[in-house]
Design a protein around this motif. Structure first.
Motif, PDB file in Angstrom:
ATOM      1  N   ASP A 180      37.029  39.917  40.495  1.00 34.89           N
ATOM      2  CA  ASP A 180      35.609  40.264  40.487  1.00 34.89           C
ATOM      3  C   ASP A 180      35.114  40.689  39.101  1.00 34.89           C
ATOM      4  OD1 ASP A 180      36.392  40.270  43.284  1.00 34.89           O
ATOM      5  OD2 ASP A 180      34.424  41.140  43.679  1.00 34.89           O
ATOM      6  N   CYS A 181      35.869  41.603  38.460  1.00 35.98           N
ATOM      7  CA  CYS A 181      35.402  42.133  37.179  1.00 35.98           C
ATOM      8  C   CYS A 181      36.299  41.778  36.002  1.00 35.98           C
ATOM      9  CB  CYS A 181      35.248  43.661  37.268  1.00 35.98           C
ATOM     10  SG  CYS A 181      36.818  44.566  37.360  1.00 35.98           S
ATOM     11  N   SER A 212      38.370  49.861  38.877  1.00 40.44           N
ATOM     12  CA  SER A 212      37.220  49.738  37.983  1.00 40.44           C
ATOM     13  C   SER A 212      35.934  49.397  38.729  1.00 40.44           C
ATOM     14  CB  SER A 212      37.498  48.688  36.911  1.00 40.44           C
ATOM     15  OG  SER A 212      38.611  49.042  36.116  1.00 40.44           O
ATOM     16  N   CYS A 213      35.981  48.360  39.571  1.00 43.63           N
ATOM     17  CA  CYS A 213      34.770  47.924  40.277  1.00 43.63           C
ATOM     18  C   CYS A 213      34.782  48.241  41.760  1.00 43.63           C
ATOM     19  CB  CYS A 213      34.545  46.430  40.067  1.00 43.63           C
ATOM     20  SG  CYS A 213      35.786  45.379  40.871  1.00 43.63           S
TER      21      CYS A 213
END
Length: 325
Positions: free
Chosen positions: A16-17, A45-46
């Protein structure tokens, strides 16, 4: 043993990130007798999270690798003489061809089966239902995965190990009888597979090819010399002249970069064959991965500094370690 579970955590890229996510994998016995595995990933993180799978089929290679490198292999051995091999064969042939089942049976009777602790617990339960008594042993050392150039590992895809498996004195004698004087003049490539067996190949062979791309308990180079000795008769004298012992042995393998502590597994494999050895690596190689630049190198003269970027290197083996967030 009627129940077991095992887990491991590895660092992976978040889809995703693009950051570093944590992948947690596990293997367990469901209901005491059904082998299952699952995996999930979470990104700190995300916040992305996903569950990859939870099923009864065999765990994929990357899940097994994570468990074996984190915990090492376990072995399933017979607890008493096998009176009814047919009963064991009926269990082992589930899901595999008969020829493969016979190979597994021979391995069980000789040195034991090897795999994750949960897999061995599964076979212990299934064999026990057929009246075959077994025991699971652990503590055989760390399993090392291939960490060298990917293109070399790709060359082994679809093929078996190039290394000759040597488990007994007879197998070593047969292998030795095929070697030429030129081959004896230099060390051989070797690995110790998960079953604790020695695999030998010509020196210029890649370790990953010798192992067929599989995990190993040890890897390096080994040189032999004649043992000598006086026999009482002509046959004994000839056998004594042809006998071999280990002269040099190292953990030099830039494909697997094993720790010096892998000597325990190497010594056990040599002892199993009946080969006298020096009692330790004659050339011990200290591999370390730089925490700054990520490159792997060899520590020389206890100078724990990266030769590529001058960063300090850790005192413990870390070649296959990836920091978790």
């Amino acid at each position: 043993m009627t129940w077991a579970e095992q887990g491991a955590r590895t660092a992976v890229r978040c889809t995703d990130c693009g950051g570093t996510a944590v992948r947690s994998v596990g293997q367990f016995l469901h209901g005491g007798r059904e082998l299952r595995w699952d995996a999930e990933r979470r990104c700190p993180s995300c916040g992305a999270a996903s569950r990859e799978h939870a099923g009864p089929e065999a765990a994929p290679a990357d899940v097994r690798e994570a468990l074996l490198t984190a915990h090492g292999p376990a072995r399933l051995r017979l607890a008493e003489p096998l009176d009814d091999p047919v009963a064991a064969l009926r269990v082992l042939r589930e899901g595999v061809p008969l020829t493969k089942a016979r190979e597994l049976l021979a391995e069980l009777r000789e040195s034991g089966l090897s795999g994750t602790a949960v897999e061995m617990a599964y076979w212990q339960v299934r064999l026990g239902e057929r009246g075959v008594a077994t025991e699971v042993e652990e503590g055989f050392g760390r399993a090392y995965r291939y960490v060298g150039p990917p293109e070399l590992r790709e060359l082994t895809s679809g093929g078996g190990p190039d290394g000759r498996r040597v488990r007994t004195a007879g197998e070593f004698a047969a292998w030795a009888g095929e070697r030429t004087a030129a081959e004896w003049a230099e060390p051989f490539t070797f690995v110790v597979d998960l079953a604790g067996a020695l695999r030998l190949a010509p020196r210029r062979s890649e370790h990953v090819a010798c192992a067929g791309g599989e995990l190993v308990l040890g890897a390096g180079e080994v040189g032999f010399r004649r043992s000598g000795g006086d026999g009482r008769g002509a046959r004994e004298a000839r056998e004594a002249r042809e006998a071999r012992e280990v002269e040099t042995v190292s953990n030099l393998s830039t494909g697997y970069c094993p720790d010096v502590r892998s000597w325990t597994a190497v010594a056990a494999a040599l002892d199993r064959v009946g080969l006298p050895h020096p009692g330790g690596f004659t050339h011990a190689v200290v591999f370390r991965r730089c925490p700054e630049c990520g490159r792997c190198g060899i520590v020389r003269e206890e100078h724990y500094v990266c030769v590529f970027c001058d960063a300090d290197l850790p005192g413990h083996w870390n070649v296959d370690e990836v920091p978790l967030p």
